[in-house]
Design a protein around this motif. Structure first.
Motif, short mmCIF file in Angstrom:
data_model
loop_
_atom_site.label_atom_id
_atom_site.label_comp_id
_atom_site.label_asym_id
_atom_site.label_seq_id
_atom_site.Cartn_x
_atom_site.Cartn_y
_atom_site.Cartn_z
N ALA A 86 -0.17 14.34 29.13
CA ALA A 86 0.47 13.28 29.91
C ALA A 86 -0.33 12.95 31.16
O ALA A 86 -0.43 11.79 31.57
N TRP A 87 -0.92 13.99 31.78
CA TRP A 87 -1.78 13.72 32.95
C TRP A 87 -3.02 12.94 32.52
O TRP A 87 -3.49 12.04 33.22
N ASN A 88 -3.59 13.30 31.37
CA ASN A 88 -4.73 12.55 30.85
C ASN A 88 -4.37 11.09 30.63
O ASN A 88 -5.12 10.19 31.00
N ASP A 89 -3.19 10.90 30.00
CA ASP A 89 -2.76 9.53 29.73
C ASP A 89 -2.60 8.75 31.03
O ASP A 89 -2.97 7.58 31.13
N LEU A 90 -2.04 9.43 32.04
CA LEU A 90 -1.88 8.74 33.33
C LEU A 90 -3.24 8.42 33.94
O LEU A 90 -3.42 7.37 34.56
N SER A 91 -4.23 9.32 33.74
CA SER A 91 -5.55 9.05 34.30
C SER A 91 -6.18 7.85 33.61
O SER A 91 -6.99 7.14 34.20
N ASN A 92 -5.80 7.61 32.35
CA ASN A 92 -6.34 6.44 31.64
C ASN A 92 -5.70 5.15 32.13
O ASN A 92 -6.24 4.07 31.96
N ASN A 93 -4.48 5.25 32.69
CA ASN A 93 -3.80 4.07 33.18
C ASN A 93 -2.94 4.44 34.38
O ASN A 93 -1.72 4.55 34.28
N PRO A 94 -3.59 4.65 35.52
CA PRO A 94 -2.89 5.24 36.67
C PRO A 94 -1.73 4.40 37.18
O PRO A 94 -0.82 4.94 37.80
N SER A 95 -1.73 3.09 36.93
CA SER A 95 -0.64 2.28 37.46
C SER A 95 0.46 2.07 36.42
O SER A 95 1.45 1.40 36.70
N ARG B 28 7.00 6.01 40.96
CA ARG B 28 5.77 5.45 41.54
C ARG B 28 5.17 6.40 42.57
O ARG B 28 4.04 6.23 42.98
N LEU B 29 5.94 7.42 42.96
CA LEU B 29 5.43 8.39 43.93
C LEU B 29 4.60 9.49 43.27
O LEU B 29 4.03 10.34 43.95
N ILE B 30 4.55 9.51 41.93
CA ILE B 30 3.67 10.49 41.27
C ILE B 30 2.24 10.18 41.67
O ILE B 30 1.76 9.06 41.50
N ALA B 31 1.59 11.21 42.25
CA ALA B 31 0.29 10.95 42.88
C ALA B 31 -0.84 11.05 41.88
O ALA B 31 -1.41 12.12 41.66
N ALA B 32 -1.18 9.91 41.26
CA ALA B 32 -2.30 9.89 40.32
C ALA B 32 -3.61 9.70 41.06
O ALA B 32 -4.66 10.09 40.60
N GLY B 33 -3.53 9.07 42.24
CA GLY B 33 -4.75 8.76 42.96
C GLY B 33 -4.76 9.38 44.34
O GLY B 33 -3.91 10.19 44.69
N ARG B 34 -5.76 9.01 45.13
CA ARG B 34 -5.83 9.47 46.52
C ARG B 34 -6.08 8.29 47.42
O ARG B 34 -6.61 7.26 46.96
N LEU B 35 -5.72 8.44 48.67
CA LEU B 35 -6.03 7.39 49.63
C LEU B 35 -7.54 7.31 49.78
O LEU B 35 -8.23 8.32 49.70
N ASP B 36 -8.07 6.09 50.02
CA ASP B 36 -9.51 6.01 50.28
C ASP B 36 -9.76 6.32 51.76
O ASP B 36 -8.84 6.63 52.51
N ALA B 37 -11.01 6.22 52.16
CA ALA B 37 -11.39 6.66 53.51
C ALA B 37 -10.68 5.86 54.60
O ALA B 37 -10.58 6.31 55.74
#
Lengths: 301, 567
Positions: free
Chosen positions: B120-129, B449-458
């Motif tokens: 499921a994490w892999n799937d989310l990484s394929n479509n983070p939004s 939507r709060l599931i953290a798939a990404g990170r804030l940029d600089a």
């Protein structure tokens, strides 16, 4: 030795239950088709099976990741392929328009064609895969390019709204592959360089009948064309990488599946012959027990 | 006495003797199926001779005793082996239950749930939004948590069932020791006037049954009473007194008198009770501990990565899932009740960054330093409150950190090198610290939507296609976790393998004990159990003797008549 009735019955009871249990166990192997039906059937084998199952499930997932990646790469390749052709068309147009025999009217008319191409390339740069923009870095929900126009409706610039981190997918334990692109690296920022700037400048030169500008556009288009070729080949290389990885995964999957099957699946022929031999033993035990239990001195008194 | 009357008398004794012998045989035949019955044999002896007419003449026969055929050495060994067999049989049964709980052939096994979770994490990484991927991941996560807590609940349930069995077993033991004490009394009384064969058999039967429940030692005193002790020497029966056992919570207690009890839980090694106690106190806790370690590591590792990231939107109001414990708000974090308080960095260089968004597109970052050995919850609250007073408010809400943004403002986190966020349950994926309490963070339930798939940029921006965190989490399955020294998947496989090995070895020990017990039973039965064929042979033997004795009487009668006819 004295043989008590109790001993006879106990022995028969124990032997019959043993042979029956053996038969049932042998039967379970045949009916389930599995050699390991409980954790204790072969704990060492089980640990290997679990680890193989984990790897296999993971390979399936990596396979899905790769097919997502392929969808992105295919979309990118198609889009950039079309962009390449459009640039070739523009080069042909520039060469025609640089011809000294043409007049301002003809050049002005061609400007509209350039604007059309600009719009087409912008729309190609906004290509989506699975609903995500692919030339926008990781801001995949943001349209990366939008044509800015001045008061008279002429394009002035095509600024980039994405970011510089390409979208990537996981294809191995530690390997991630970029399948999306930083749009700015592909199309330029739209005001200081890149294909959009070239086209906007080309159009302006055509409208202002500026032959030197048109000649400059020929050079710029050449550069943009080469740049685009390198980007297409980038994507192609990644596609090959994914294909190779997919092949490796398929081969591994085959060998893992075979190892797993060797460990956990029953050899049906052996299992059936096992059942037969257990059945024979059970029947023999039943027959002889029935006889032994019947015998008593009382029958002869 | 002399002459013909002597013959008649001898014949009468012979008739009586054969009849008595047949009595004993009929008793044997009747008890052919009585458990632990020892066959009895009459002791037939010629009567003391007497002198008559200058001759010493035999004076017939009589039954002097009825003996019980028993071999105490075999009975003793059998009883002890029976104890071992009962212990291993019970363990085998409960190991079977454990194997069923960890059944790997079902689609709902823990290992397949874990695999689904990583997928499921892999799937989310394929479509983070993707909303669908987020929902799927949430479901996988909560199913995984559910599976962990089900497993630990099932283990606890087995423990409870074992306690019921133990309670029942203690009652049975008390009943049996009371009966043995009673039989001691009867046997002593009866031995004074004759043989107590059948009562001794009954007592032996009870001791055998008793040793199925726990390991006992016994010996027969000179006064024919039996003293029974536990394997470690706590007296259960002495003459006509019995000492009860009782179950006090988890402890088996020996009552030496009405007021004094001794905890003997750890000394019981054999019998069903020994098997149950071993399962309850050693085997199940071992697997439960391993399961908890696995769950704990999974929760911590996932949370530590998740806390670094950001979902598709920032947060406005948030309460941590882990609490420091009542009155601990001023205590340094490492010493509080926080689930993972000990995992907070104590080097003095740990920190996390909090980003405040003013609603107009401006993101400002503030670094909050955390030292697990020096900072308390109050310190963290104070530091966050300095970030932007009025716009970002931190609070100690019943020992949990809560952060609220003013209207229009929102916040997010990045770069947690201290582990404090994961420990406080801020921006985490799971809540809980072990298998029992493993759940999804309730903040994610209402807003996936709060599931953290990404990170804030600089610059503190959210990019909806950023999958850095999801890729990291998907990669967690390949990494050795520090607490386990192995990957999560391998640890689970080894845990299940160790259950299989334990079960296998217990089954083998049981089979070995079974063979020995069967051999000993055979040996005992060869000495003590009834053989109908043998009894029938004896019956015919005595029947013939009886007929012959009767013939003696009729012959004596004829002799008298012959005498009377002489005129």
């Amino acid at each position: 030795m004295r043989v008590s009735n109790q001993s006879t019955y106990d022995a028969i009871k124990y032997q019959l239950s043993r042979t029956a249990e053996n038969l049932i166990n042998a039967n379970e192997v045949v009916t389930s088709g599995k050699r390991i039906n409980k954790l204790s059937d072969d704990p060492i084998g089980l640990v290997q099976v679990l680890s193989l199952r984990e790897s296999l499930s993971n390979m399936d997932q990596l396979g899905r990741n790769i097919s997502t990646g392929n969808a992105w790469l295919d979309a990118g390749e198609t889009a950039l392929g079309s962009v390449k052709e459009l640039i070739t068309d523009m080069k042909t147009l520039a060469i025609q328009m640089a011809n000294g025999t043409l007049g301002a009217g003809e050049r002005n008319a061609a400007a509209a064609q350039v604007e059309g191409t600009l719009e087409q390339i912008v729309s190609l740069a906004n290509t989506q895969a699975n609903g995500q923009y692919i030339f926008t870095g990781t801001k995949t929900d943001t349209k990366p390019f939008e044509i800015q126009r001045n008061g008279s409706g002429n394009p002035t610039s095509v600024p980039y709204s994405g970011n510089g981190t390409p979208f990537s997918i996981k294809i191995g334990k530690t390997t991630n592959v970029d399948v999306g692109s930083d749009g700015e690296a592909v199309f330029g920022d739209g005001s200081t360089g890149g294909i959009f700037k070239t086209l906007i400048d080309f159009k302006t030169s055509l409208e202002s009948n500026n032959v030197a500008g048109i000649t400059q556009a020929m050079t710029d288009l050449d550069n943009d064309f080469n740049h685009m070729i390198s980007k297409v080949s980038d994507i192609g290389t990644k596609g090959v990488r994914l294909d190779v990885k997919e092949k490796i995964l398929e081969d591994l999957k085959l060998s893992y599946t075979e190892r797993k099957s060797n460990l956990e699946d029953a050899d049906i022929l052996a299992a059936i012959s096992d059942v037969n031999s257990k059945e024979t033993a059970y029947q023999a035990a039943l027959a002889s027990s029935a006889k032994v239990m019947q015998m008593s001195l009382i029958d002869y008194l | 006495m002399s002459g013909i009357s002597l013959i008649l008398n001898t014949a009468k004794d012979a008739l009586m003797t054969q009849q008595l012998a047949m009595d004993v045989i009929s008793h044997n035949v009747a008890n052919v199926n009585t458990p632990d019955y020892s066959r009895q044999t009459p002791t037939i002896q010629a009567n003391a001779p007497a002198s008559y007419a200058g001759l010493i003449l035999g004076r017939g026969v009589s039954v002097t005793d009825v003996q019980r055929n028993a071999d105490t050495f075999i009975e003793n060994s059998l009883q002890q082996r029976q104890s071992d067999l009962s212990a291993t049989s019970e363990k085998e049964v409960y190991m079977g239950v454990l194997e069923g709980i960890f059944n790997e052939n079902s689609g709902r096994s823990l290992s397949s749930q874990m695999a689904d979770f990583w997928d499921a994490w892999n799937d989310l990484s394929n479509n983070p939004s993707g909303e669908a991927e987020r929902s799927a991941l949430y479901e996988r996560g909560s199913l995984l948590g559910q599976t962990f807590s089900d497993l630990s609940g099932n283990l606890a349930q087995v423990g409870k069932e074992l306690n019921l069995s133990i309670d029942n077993g203690v009652e049975q033991i008390n009943e049996m020791t009371a009966k043995i004490a009673d039989l001691n009394n009867q046997i002593a009384n009866m031995s004074a006037i004759g043989n107590a064969n059948d009562l001794i058999d009954q007592r032996q039967h009870l001791v055998n049954q008793l040793s199925e429940y726990l390991d006992v030692n016994y010996y027969v005193n000179d006064d024919t009473t039996m003293t029974v002790t536990t394997g470690r020497g706590y007296v259960l029966v002495s003459r006509d007194d019995n000492y009860s056992l009782s179950l006090d919570g988890n402890a088996v207690k020996w009552e030496s008198s009405a007021s004094s009890t001794t905890d003997i839980t750890d000394t019981i090694k054999g019998g069903k009770l020994g098997g149950w106690l071993d399962m309850r106190d050693t085997i199940i806790p071992e697997y439960n501990d391993k399961l908890n370690q696995l769950a704990g590591s999974l929760i911590w590792e996932v949370n530590a990565i998740h806390a670094q990231g950001v979902g598709l939107e920032r947060m406005t109001d948030l309460t941590g899932t882990s609490w420091v414990g009542s009155g601990n708000n001023g205590v340094v974090l490492a010493n509080t009740n926080l689930d993972f308080g000990n995992s907070i960095d104590t080097g003095g260089t740990g920190s996390f960054t909090i980003w405040l968004n003013d609603g107009a597109g401006n993101n400002t970052s503030s670094v909050i330093n955390v030292d697990g050995d020096a900072d308390s919850l109050d310190d963290i609250v104070a530091r966050i409150n300095l970030v932007s007073p009025g716009n970002l408010t931190a609070n100690d809400t019943n020992g949990k950190l809560s952060i609220t943004a003013a209207n229009g403002f929102s916040f997010a986190f990045s770069d947690d090198t201290s582990g404090a966020l994961a420990a406080l349950g801020i921006n985490t994926f799971f809540s809980g610290s072990d298998a029992t309490g493993m759940k999804m963070n309730s903040n994610l339930e209402s807003n996936k939507r709060l599931i953290a798939a990404g990170r804030l940029d600089a610059t503190g921006q959210i990019a909806s296609g950023d999958n850095t965190n999801a890729l990291d989490l998907a990669g967690l399955q390949y990494r050795d976790t520090p607490a386990l020294g192995d990957t999560l998947g391998n640890y689970l496989a080894n845990l299940e393998g160790s259950i299989g090995i334990k079960s296998q070895s217990i089954t083998r020990t049981k089979e070995y004990n079974e063979v020995i017990v069967n051999n000993l039973k055979d040996a005992r039965n060869n000495v003590s159990a009834v053989s109908i064929d043998e009894e029938m042979t004896q019956l015919i033997k005595f029947q013939h003797a009886y007929a012959a004795a009767a013939k003696l009487i009729s012959t004596a009668d004829e002799m008298y008549q012959t005498l009377l006819e002489v005129r």
